[in-house]
Motif scaffolding. Structure first.
Motif, PDB file in Angstrom:
ATOM      1  N   SER A 225      22.637 -18.670  32.390  1.00 16.64           N
ATOM      2  CA  SER A 225      22.326 -17.278  32.696  1.00 16.64           C
ATOM      3  C   SER A 225      20.829 -17.081  32.912  1.00 16.64           C
ATOM      4  O   SER A 225      20.003 -17.823  32.363  1.00 16.64           O
ATOM      5  N   HIS A 226      20.509 -16.067  33.680  1.00 17.25           N
ATOM      6  CA  HIS A 226      19.103 -15.703  33.894  1.00 17.25           C
ATOM      7  C   HIS A 226      18.614 -14.895  32.693  1.00 17.25           C
ATOM      8  O   HIS A 226      19.157 -13.838  32.377  1.00 17.25           O
ATOM      9  N   VAL A 241       9.253  -3.737  32.536  1.00 16.18           N
ATOM     10  CA  VAL A 241      10.527  -3.922  31.833  1.00 16.18           C
ATOM     11  C   VAL A 241      11.672  -3.508  32.744  1.00 16.18           C
ATOM     12  O   VAL A 241      12.673  -4.227  32.897  1.00 16.18           O
ATOM     13  N   ARG A 242      11.549  -2.347  33.367  1.00 14.22           N
ATOM     14  CA  ARG A 242      12.625  -1.861  34.234  1.00 14.22           C
ATOM     15  C   ARG A 242      12.801  -2.774  35.446  1.00 14.22           C
ATOM     16  O   ARG A 242      13.929  -2.984  35.924  1.00 14.22           O
ATOM     17  N   ALA A 243      11.721  -3.352  35.930  1.00 15.99           N
ATOM     18  CA  ALA A 243      11.822  -4.268  37.067  1.00 15.99           C
ATOM     19  C   ALA A 243      12.610  -5.518  36.697  1.00 15.99           C
ATOM     20  O   ALA A 243      13.461  -5.982  37.467  1.00 15.99           O
ATOM     21  N   ILE A 244      12.332  -6.052  35.509  1.00 14.66           N
ATOM     22  CA  ILE A 244      13.050  -7.271  35.113  1.00 14.66           C
ATOM     23  C   ILE A 244      14.506  -6.971  34.793  1.00 14.66           C
ATOM     24  O   ILE A 244      15.389  -7.797  35.035  1.00 14.66           O
ATOM     25  N   LEU A 245      14.794  -5.752  34.303  1.00 19.98           N
ATOM     26  CA  LEU A 245      16.187  -5.384  34.050  1.00 19.98           C
ATOM     27  C   LEU A 245      16.982  -5.299  35.351  1.00 19.98           C
ATOM     28  O   LEU A 245      18.192  -5.549  35.367  1.00 19.98           O
ATOM     29  N   ASP A 246      16.303  -4.966  36.441  1.00 20.16           N
ATOM     30  CA  ASP A 246      16.960  -4.857  37.746  1.00 20.16           C
ATOM     31  C   ASP A 246      17.037  -6.189  38.487  1.00 20.16           C
ATOM     32  O   ASP A 246      17.547  -6.243  39.615  1.00 20.16           O
ATOM     33  N   GLY A 248      18.659  -8.919  37.565  1.00 21.96           N
ATOM     34  CA  GLY A 248      19.870  -9.697  37.336  1.00 21.96           C
ATOM     35  C   GLY A 248      19.901 -10.461  36.029  1.00 21.96           C
ATOM     36  O   GLY A 248      20.745 -11.339  35.831  1.00 21.96           O
ATOM     37  N   VAL A 249      18.985 -10.148  35.110  1.00 13.36           N
ATOM     38  CA  VAL A 249      18.950 -10.867  33.842  1.00 13.36           C
ATOM     39  C   VAL A 249      20.146 -10.494  32.971  1.00 13.36           C
ATOM     40  O   VAL A 249      20.669  -9.385  33.043  1.00 13.36           O
ATOM     41  N   LYS A 250      20.581 -11.434  32.147  1.00 18.49           N
ATOM     42  CA  LYS A 250      21.603 -11.181  31.140  1.00 18.49           C
ATOM     43  C   LYS A 250      20.976 -10.885  29.782  1.00 18.49           C
ATOM     44  O   LYS A 250      21.635 -10.366  28.881  1.00 18.49           O
ATOM     45  N   ALA A 251      19.696 -11.232  29.649  1.00 14.87           N
ATOM     46  CA  ALA A 251      18.965 -10.954  28.414  1.00 14.87           C
ATOM     47  C   ALA A 251      17.479 -10.949  28.725  1.00 14.87           C
ATOM     48  O   ALA A 251      17.031 -11.558  29.702  1.00 14.87           O
ATOM     49  N   VAL A 252      16.727 -10.252  27.879  1.00 10.41           N
ATOM     50  CA  VAL A 252      15.277 -10.238  28.017  1.00 10.41           C
ATOM     51  C   VAL A 252      14.659 -10.529  26.654  1.00 10.41           C
ATOM     52  O   VAL A 252      15.068  -9.959  25.635  1.00 10.41           O
ATOM     53  N   ILE A 253      13.721 -11.462  26.644  1.00  9.19           N
ATOM     54  CA  ILE A 253      12.944 -11.756  25.443  1.00  9.19           C
ATOM     55  C   ILE A 253      11.676 -10.913  25.526  1.00  9.19           C
ATOM     56  O   ILE A 253      10.887 -11.058  26.467  1.00  9.19           O
ATOM     57  N   TYR A 254      11.484 -10.016  24.566  1.00  7.11           N
ATOM     58  CA  TYR A 254      10.308  -9.156  24.575  1.00  7.11           C
ATOM     59  C   TYR A 254       9.275  -9.746  23.615  1.00  7.11           C
ATOM     60  O   TYR A 254       9.434  -9.669  22.392  1.00  7.11           O
ATOM     61  N   ALA A 255       8.238 -10.355  24.173  1.00  9.03           N
ATOM     62  CA  ALA A 255       7.175 -10.947  23.367  1.00  9.03           C
ATOM     63  C   ALA A 255       6.253  -9.825  22.920  1.00  9.03           C
ATOM     64  O   ALA A 255       5.237  -9.517  23.552  1.00  9.03           O
ATOM     65  N   ALA A 256       6.618  -9.209  21.812  1.00 11.17           N
ATOM     66  CA  ALA A 256       5.969  -7.995  21.353  1.00 11.17           C
ATOM     67  C   ALA A 256       4.673  -8.295  20.606  1.00 11.17           C
ATOM     68  O   ALA A 256       4.344  -9.441  20.308  1.00 11.17           O
ATOM     69  N   THR A 257       3.949  -7.255  20.281  1.00 13.12           N
ATOM     70  CA  THR A 257       2.744  -7.407  19.472  1.00 13.12           C
ATOM     71  C   THR A 257       3.141  -7.565  18.005  1.00 13.12           C
ATOM     72  O   THR A 257       4.203  -7.104  17.573  1.00 13.12           O
ATOM     73  N   GLY A 258       2.274  -8.215  17.242  1.00 18.61           N
ATOM     74  CA  GLY A 258       2.477  -8.330  15.798  1.00 18.61           C
ATOM     75  C   GLY A 258       3.840  -8.858  15.423  1.00 18.61           C
ATOM     76  O   GLY A 258       4.348  -9.816  16.012  1.00 18.61           O
ATOM     77  N   ASN A 259       4.466  -8.213  14.448  1.00 18.63           N
ATOM     78  CA  ASN A 259       5.782  -8.626  13.954  1.00 18.63           C
ATOM     79  C   ASN A 259       6.886  -7.995  14.793  1.00 18.63           C
ATOM     80  O   ASN A 259       7.791  -7.320  14.277  1.00 18.63           O
ATOM     81  N   GLU A 272      17.934   1.284  26.969  1.00 20.59           N
ATOM     82  CA  GLU A 272      18.732   1.364  28.191  1.00 20.59           C
ATOM     83  C   GLU A 272      19.277  -0.014  28.569  1.00 20.59           C
ATOM     84  O   GLU A 272      20.423  -0.133  29.030  1.00 20.59           O
ATOM     85  N   ALA A 273      18.455  -1.052  28.379  1.00 25.16           N
ATOM     86  CA  ALA A 273      18.895  -2.411  28.695  1.00 25.16           C
ATOM     87  C   ALA A 273      20.190  -2.739  27.981  1.00 25.16           C
ATOM     88  O   ALA A 273      21.141  -3.271  28.573  1.00 25.16           O
ATOM     89  N   ARG A 274      20.225  -2.420  26.703  1.00 23.63           N
ATOM     90  CA  ARG A 274      21.428  -2.747  25.926  1.00 23.63           C
ATOM     91  C   ARG A 274      22.631  -1.943  26.410  1.00 23.63           C
ATOM     92  O   ARG A 274      23.758  -2.458  26.444  1.00 23.63           O
ATOM     93  N   LYS A 275      22.406  -0.695  26.811  1.00 25.68           N
ATOM     94  CA  LYS A 275      23.502   0.122  27.343  1.00 25.68           C
ATOM     95  C   LYS A 275      24.048  -0.472  28.646  1.00 25.68           C
ATOM     96  O   LYS A 275      25.219  -0.278  28.978  1.00 25.68           O
ATOM     97  N   ARG A 276      23.187  -1.200  29.348  1.00 23.57           N
ATOM     98  CA  ARG A 276      23.608  -1.854  30.598  1.00 23.57           C
ATOM     99  C   ARG A 276      24.200  -3.232  30.353  1.00 23.57           C
ATOM    100  O   ARG A 276      24.509  -3.963  31.299  1.00 23.57           O
ATOM    101  N   GLY A 277      24.346  -3.613  29.090  1.00 21.99           N
ATOM    102  CA  GLY A 277      24.933  -4.915  28.762  1.00 21.99           C
ATOM    103  C   GLY A 277      23.941  -6.051  28.741  1.00 21.99           C
ATOM    104  O   GLY A 277      24.328  -7.223  28.665  1.00 21.99           O
TER     105      GLY A 277
END
Length: 339
Positions: A225-226, A241-246, A248-259, A272-277
């Protein structure tokens, strides 16, 4: 050939050396070009020819599978490399594998192999920070050490290893931490061991499941999967974020700040990503530590995941594999706790 010589020849490990390109196969215009050079121009046979002592280490055969910089490695290359190695490991006349590889994504490829190869035989992935044409190139010694490790019974059952700068790293932990220094590869918990005067010495074992204890087999995987990665920064809006959701990804790893902190401006798009599966996995850009579930964000409420201690680019590898078998958030989270 004397009887003793013939016996010694039979005792040598039988190693397949697979070339894929990278700096270890590069060439610069000048001996001082340690960072500016042409990548992936030498064949695996050219590289081996510059290491004549290799014949004393093992009975070596070579294959040129790719000839690309590892920044060009995608899912197609991962699958092709993994399947070829798996077929070689099934043979009784092969004792181990060494893969020469570009350093840019060597940790990703090694981790993929670590989780999908179903054999206790040693697989060692090796590269170089300086091309063979450079003064003090690290390629020849790295390759020598990789062959030594792959030929050693001590390396059996330890999964895929990355050998660099006299250090032996588990594929799960190792990451590239510098753009040009020869000691670029580090593991947050330290290497498994070292190569000392041409001999591997191990001091610890991988703690998480791999190879024969992993739930994935390369022979059962036909596609991946992408999975995308988004790197957080201050003042960020949600456009990327919205661009990568569009995309065709099946998941997104969010390299967030801190913890794993997520800015208010980003939360809505990830919800919204999760609502889109699309699965959301909170990680950290810090390069160390553990991202704690339901601490910085209400993961249970949003149905998000956390990476545990995995950096984003390696969490991507794990998530791609996890999605070949599972889509339940709870079970996917268990994968990150387990591996």
């Amino acid at each position: 050939m004397t009887r003793d010589t013939a016996a010694a020849a039979r005792q040598k490990a039988r190693i397949v050396l697979i070339g894929t390109g990278g700096t270890i196969a590069g060439r610069g215009a000048s001996p001082v070009n340690t960072s500016a050079y042409d990548c992936s121009v030498l064949s695996i046979d050219d590289i081996l020819a510059d290491l004549p002592v290799a014949d004393s280490l093992a009975d070596i055969t070579t294959e040129q599978l790719f000839q690309v910089g590892s920044e060009n490695f995608g899912n197609v290359q991962l699958l092709q490399l993994g399947k070829r190695i798996a077929s070689l490991l099934e043979r009784d006349d092969i004792d181990g594998i060494v893969v020469t590889h570009g350093t840019d994504t060597i940790d990703e490829t090694a981790y993929f192999l670590h989780l999908t190869l179903k054999s206790p035989k040693p697989v060692v992935v090796v590269g170089a920070m300086r091309p063979p044409s450079a003064l003090s190139s690290d390629g020849p010694l790295n390759l020598y050490n990789a062959i030594v490790v792959a030929a050693s019974r001590l390396a059996h059952g330890k999964g895929t290893l990355v050998v660099s700068n006299d250090e032996i790293h588990t594929a799960r932990d190792v990451v590239k931490t510098n753009t040009f220094k020869q000691d670029a590869f580090k593991s947050p918990y330290g290497p498994l061991g070292f190569v000392v005067e041409g001999k591997p010495v191990f001091y610890r074992l991988p703690a998480r499941p791999h190879t024969v204890d992993s739930e994935w087999s390369i022979n059962e995987i036909e596609a991946l999967s992408h999975v995308g990665v988004v790197y957080a920064h201050g003042g960020m809006n949600d456009a990327i974020v919205r661009a990568i959701l569009d995309s065709g990804v099946k998941a997104v790893i969010y390299a967030a700040t801190g913890n794993g902190n997520v800015a208010v401006s980003i939360v809505a798009s990830l919800v919204e990503a999760r609502k889109r599966g699309i699965h959301v996995v909170r990680g950290s850009r810090t390069g160390g530590g553990v991202v704690i579930r339901n601490a910085a964000q209400p993961d249970d409420l949003y149905d998000w995941l956390v990476t545990d201690d995995q950096p984003a680019h390696k969490a991507r590898i794990l998530m791609m594999l996890a999605l070949t078998r599972e889509h339940c958030t709870r079970k996917l989270q268990d994968v990150f706790w387990r591996y």
